[in-house]
Every structure is written in C-alpha cells, then in structure tokens.
Design an enzyme around this catalytic site. Sequence first.
Site, PDB file in Angstrom:
ATOM      1  CE  LYS A   1      42.132  53.634  36.173  1.00  0.00           C
ATOM      2  NZ  LYS A   1      40.837  53.276  35.779  1.00  0.00           N
TER       3      LYS A   1
ATOM      4  CD  GLU B   1      46.697  43.734  47.956  1.00  0.00           C
ATOM      5  OE1 GLU B   1      46.464  44.978  47.509  1.00  0.00           O
ATOM      6  OE2 GLU B   1      45.501  43.159  47.961  1.00  0.00           O
TER       7      GLU B   1
ATOM      8  N   GLY C   1      40.900  48.822  35.171  1.00  0.00           N
ATOM      9  CA  GLY C   1      41.790  47.763  35.241  1.00  0.00           C
ATOM     10  C   GLY C   1      41.639  46.425  34.659  1.00  0.00           C
ATOM     11  NE  ARG C   2      35.522  45.205  35.648  1.00  0.00           N
ATOM     12  CZ  ARG C   2      35.525  46.282  36.561  1.00  0.00           C
ATOM     13  NH1 ARG C   2      36.630  46.670  37.115  1.00  0.00           N
ATOM     14  NH2 ARG C   2      34.622  46.847  36.417  1.00  0.00           N
TER      15      ARG C   2
ATOM     16  CD  GLU D   1      37.370  44.329  39.862  1.00  0.00           C
ATOM     17  OE1 GLU D   1      37.756  45.019  40.587  1.00  0.00           O
ATOM     18  OE2 GLU D   1      38.445  43.878  39.127  1.00  0.00           O
TER      19      GLU D   1
ATOM     20  CG  HIS E   1      40.992  12.920  32.968  1.00  0.00           C
ATOM     21  ND1 HIS E   1      40.756  11.684  32.864  1.00  0.00           N
ATOM     22  CD2 HIS E   1      41.290  13.503  31.899  1.00  0.00           C
ATOM     23  CE1 HIS E   1      40.824  11.443  31.586  1.00  0.00           C
ATOM     24  NE2 HIS E   1      41.285  12.632  30.903  1.00  0.00           N
TER      25      HIS E   1
ATOM     26  CE  LYS F   1      41.150  47.534  46.475  1.00  0.00           C
ATOM     27  NZ  LYS F   1      41.097  48.585  45.332  1.00  0.00           N
TER      28      LYS F   1
HETATM   29  O1  LIG Z   1      45.944  48.808  39.220  1.00  0.00           O
HETATM   30  P1  LIG Z   1      45.674  49.249  40.547  1.00  0.00           P
HETATM   31  O2  LIG Z   1      45.151  50.594  40.625  1.00  0.00           O
HETATM   32  O3  LIG Z   1      46.732  48.746  41.391  1.00  0.00           O
HETATM   33  O4  LIG Z   1      44.464  48.330  40.840  1.00  0.00           O
HETATM   34  C1  LIG Z   1      44.430  46.982  40.784  1.00  0.00           C
HETATM   35  C2  LIG Z   1      43.236  46.209  40.758  1.00  0.00           C
HETATM   36  O5  LIG Z   1      42.464  46.613  42.130  1.00  0.00           O
HETATM   37  C3  LIG Z   1      41.056  46.732  41.962  1.00  0.00           C
HETATM   38  O6  LIG Z   1      40.599  47.991  41.729  1.00  0.00           O
HETATM   39  C4  LIG Z   1      40.532  45.775  42.636  1.00  0.00           C
HETATM   40  O7  LIG Z   1      40.614  45.818  43.911  1.00  0.00           O
HETATM   41  C5  LIG Z   1      40.954  46.224  40.414  1.00  0.00           C
HETATM   42  O8  LIG Z   1      39.832  46.704  39.479  1.00  0.00           O
HETATM   43  C6  LIG Z   1      42.233  46.602  39.660  1.00  0.00           C
HETATM   44  O9  LIG Z   1      42.419  46.125  38.411  1.00  0.00           O
END
Ligand SMILES: O=P(O)(O)OC[C@H]1O[C@](O)(CO)[C@@H](O)[C@@H]1O
Length: 555
Positions: A217, A223, A280-281, A366, A397, A517
Amino acid sequence: MNVVKEKIDPMAASVTTTDEWQALRKHAETMRGVHLRELFAADRRRGERLTGEVADLHVDYSKNLVTDETLTLLTALAERVRLTDRIAAMFAGEHINTTEDRAVLHTALRLPRDASLTVDGQDVVADVHRVLDRMTAFAERVRSGQWRGHTGERITTVVNIGIGGSDLGPVMAYEALKAYRDGGISCRFVSNIDPTDIHDKTHDLDPATTLFVVVSKTFSTQETLANANQAKTWLLSGLDAADDAAIARHFVAVSTNAQRVADFGIDPENMFGFWDWVGGRYSLPSAVGLSVLLAIGPDRFRELLAGYHAVDEHFRTTPVERNVPALMGLLNVWYTNFFDAQTHAVLPYSQYLHRFPAYLQQLTMESNGKSVTLDGTAVDHATGEIFWGEPGTNGQHAFYQLIHQGTVLIPADFIAFSRPNHDLGDMHDLFMSNFFAQTAALAFGRTKEQVEAEGTKPEVVAHRVMPGNHPTTSIIAPKLTPSTLGQLIALYEHIVFTEGAIWDINPFDQWGVELGKVMANQLAPKLTGDAPDLSDVDSSTAALIRRYRAERGRA
Ligand SMILES: O=P(O)(O)OC[C@H]1O[C@](O)(CO)[C@@H](O)[C@@H]1O
C-alpha cells in the site's frame, strides 16, 4: 460540533458506566452457574431457534452461554453505542478512521458496477470498477499467453511479494480457492525479510516464466522493498539481461503510491492502484487480490466480491437482533468483558482454509488491539481477544485437550462445508462427524455419573470427567466457493467492527506497529558497520548485538 465524531463516538463517558453494561454485568453473575446441559434441557428447540442466516452461511449460536435475556441485553448495549449509526457512517464514507482522518470503505470495493457512492467528491464505484477492469484485462493477457516474458515465454508462476495485509489475504484466498485454479498459473508468496523465504520460493523457478507482483500500500515497507530488490537481481542475472525492458515484462506493482513505484523502477503503466480508504488488512478485494485473480480468473474473482457484498448488505440493513455479524461481535464482547476470556479459537474444518486463522489474526488483532478510546482516553475494559486456530481435525490431536479439560475459557468458532471440493468415498462424512462431535462434546461433556457407569476404575474417574459448558458457534455453508469465502471474510470484518464500536476504539489504525519498524531501521547500521556505537542501546540489546556480530566474525 463535529458531526462525524458525534455520530461515531456518542459516548460521553466509558461504556462501562452505562446502565446496559451494568445490566449485563449483573446478568453474567447469574449465568455463571448455568450449564449448557440445563439450557438445552429447558428448551427442546434451542438448537433450531438460536440460529441465524446470512447469505449462504448458517450460523448456530445455540451452544453459547446465553439465554434470550442475554441476547436482549447485548442488543440493548449495541443500541446504546448507536451501532447502527456507526455502521451507516462507515458505509457512507465518513471519516471514521479519526486518527488518520480517513474514510473506511473496503465495502465499496465490492459494490456492483451500477451502485453509486460519492465520497469526498469522488465517484468511488467508477474508480473501483476502472481498476477491476484493468486487472481483468491484464489477467486475461497473462492467462491466455498473450503477455509474454522477456524471452518470449509464457508466464506460468506468479510470485506475490508483500507482507501483512499485502500477503495474508492473497495467500489465504489462493490456498482456500485451490480447487478453482485454472489457466495454468500457480502462485507463490514471499513475505518475510528472512532471506530464506525468497530463496526458497525462487530457487527452483525459471525467471523466463516468472512474474513478480509487488504489493505494498505504502511502497515503503522494508521487507517488501528488500525482497523486491532481491527479486530484481535474481531475474536480471537469471535472464542475463540488464535493461528495464526485462523488468517491465516481469514486474507489476499494486500500491496507492505511484511515485514510489516509479522510483523503484516499475512502469506506472504496470501498476494497479487502490486508495487510502482501504486498510491493508481489508485490502484483499482490491487490486491486492491480483495474484488470486490471475490464478482463478476474473469471473471467479467477481464471485468472491459478490460474496463479500451479500454479507455487507446484510450487515448494513438488518436490525441488530437478526444481524449475524453484529450478534457474533456481541457474543465476543460477552465473553471478553463479562467472562474474562482472553482468546478466541477459529477452527475451520477445511484443509483449504489452513491460512484462515493466520489471516484473521491480522484482521482482528491489528484492528482491535487498542487501549485508548476514540477520544484518547485509556479504556477501563478489556479489548481485542487473541485469535488463533488450526484446521480440524489436526487441532483435535494437538491443542483441543486444553479446550476440553483445561482451566481457561476459550470460545471457539467451528466452520465447515456440507459438500467437499473433492468427493472421495466417505471421507468427507468421516471428517464432518468430527465437526459435529467436537461441538457437542465441548458443550455437554461427560458427567462423573456417566463415566462411572462406563465401568471406569474409580481412581481414573476424575481424569475422565469432561466438564463441558465450553461455548462454540458453528458456521456451515453448502460448499467452499469464491462466494462463500467472500462471505466468511466479510462476516469477520463486521464482527471486528461491532466489537470496536462497543469498545469505542478505532479498529482502522495501527500505530502500535510503528515503533518496532523505526527501531529496526536505527539498529540496522549497528549490525554491519565497523565498531558501532552501542552506548545509546539498552544493555540487553547491546549484548545481544555484540554476540551476533561476534558470530558473524565482525569486530
Ligand atoms: O502494504 P504495506 O504498505 O507494505 O504494509 C504492509 C503491512 O504493514 C502494516 O502497516 C503493519 O506493519 C500492515 O497494516 C500492512 O498490512
């Protein structure tokens, strides 16, 4: 007066001071001594009566620790916090995400083409369908082989690079809808910055037939950018190419930030956008679902959206006493705030839903892991539960022992489908017999008298008694399809909303993830540089970093 704020945050004082909350507190005292065995014995029709229907989902609440009075009191609490007004404010695009001053409009992503919704002067429905049409056209080109890689070969593998909402939704839905894959595209998902993730997902792929979908987003997530850069290196060296033309054939982006996408080197022509009013979620039904669309095709993807929409309409228009997501959210409040439950299990009896609990962890935790109300006051009541789970029967199990005989209360949702995706003899019947048996065993257990009557040795009787009275909700749909998957996801989205409304918190921001972060970015140079200054780092973290550096052979 701020009208939006007044509408979504009508509480002058904490919800715990209201008569409705106090009435529930009192009622909970009387309910503590009641067993599900008695409730079922007193009402022979309970199993048929305490149920709800939403789209194709049949929801059975009867094995919950509730009476008609409980439901009346919970409904009154929902009215007190003006749940219906808050729902209307969300669907209308009011800025209910107050800390970020944003609308919350994931429901607009699944509005049909002929619907209308203008928000902040913008025709949202037209925007949504413009992107959907572009996704469709792109997917058709890739799936038909018209879109080729740099060396002229057909794309056969899509690697989705993203994390959090940019990964969990797509991977969950891809796994859930495996039976609907056609068009010869398989997907892999890279999320972790642990280099093993991208190594594992790419080492046996042919760059010539691989397409990367970089989903972020913000397009600033550490990452995702690290993995996307690594993917670029892997692709260019594998193709023995050095030019942007190769990137253009093998990389597309999904983002709200066109500038950052361009800076990264992906042609904005190959970018699919969405909007800041999609969290995002909550973003799977936006362009974030592109890899799923590539795998199952545009028609199936639209069925997924229609499934979501059916539940949205139910949530938007149904009075609380029959509103299934609202009632499920209220039940969660009942256990969290009046029975001190801290966790909630989600147990899908579908191997294809094996990533559904992980997906729900982000959606629920979240969203509702908050400790201040909308006006910034510290809450004086518990909020978000820990959601967790695994598919049945595997969980049976492993951890079900604790649910059956442990000392903590774990409300659980059991999810199943009457018809299997693959009909193999009587296996589905055997599978489903476990689904039915578990909720009955959890509710009714086995008394001391029953255990003794079975001829159990006296010294073992206490160990074999099953207390029962463990609350569960059963959700049954005819079959796992794109539509029923969309329905299930929307159901949980609106459960989260309802809980957030009762708790008077903002489920749509996530400030709590920021500090870690920032600190990771500050610490990164101290892991690699020469003789870094660790004097500004606490003694525990500094010692751990020294040890790490020593083991990496760094001074
Ligand atoms: O889509 P982006 O901006 O890379 O963010 C990834 C994820 O990181 C977050 O901001 C949390 O660290 C989430 O809310 C989001 O889904």
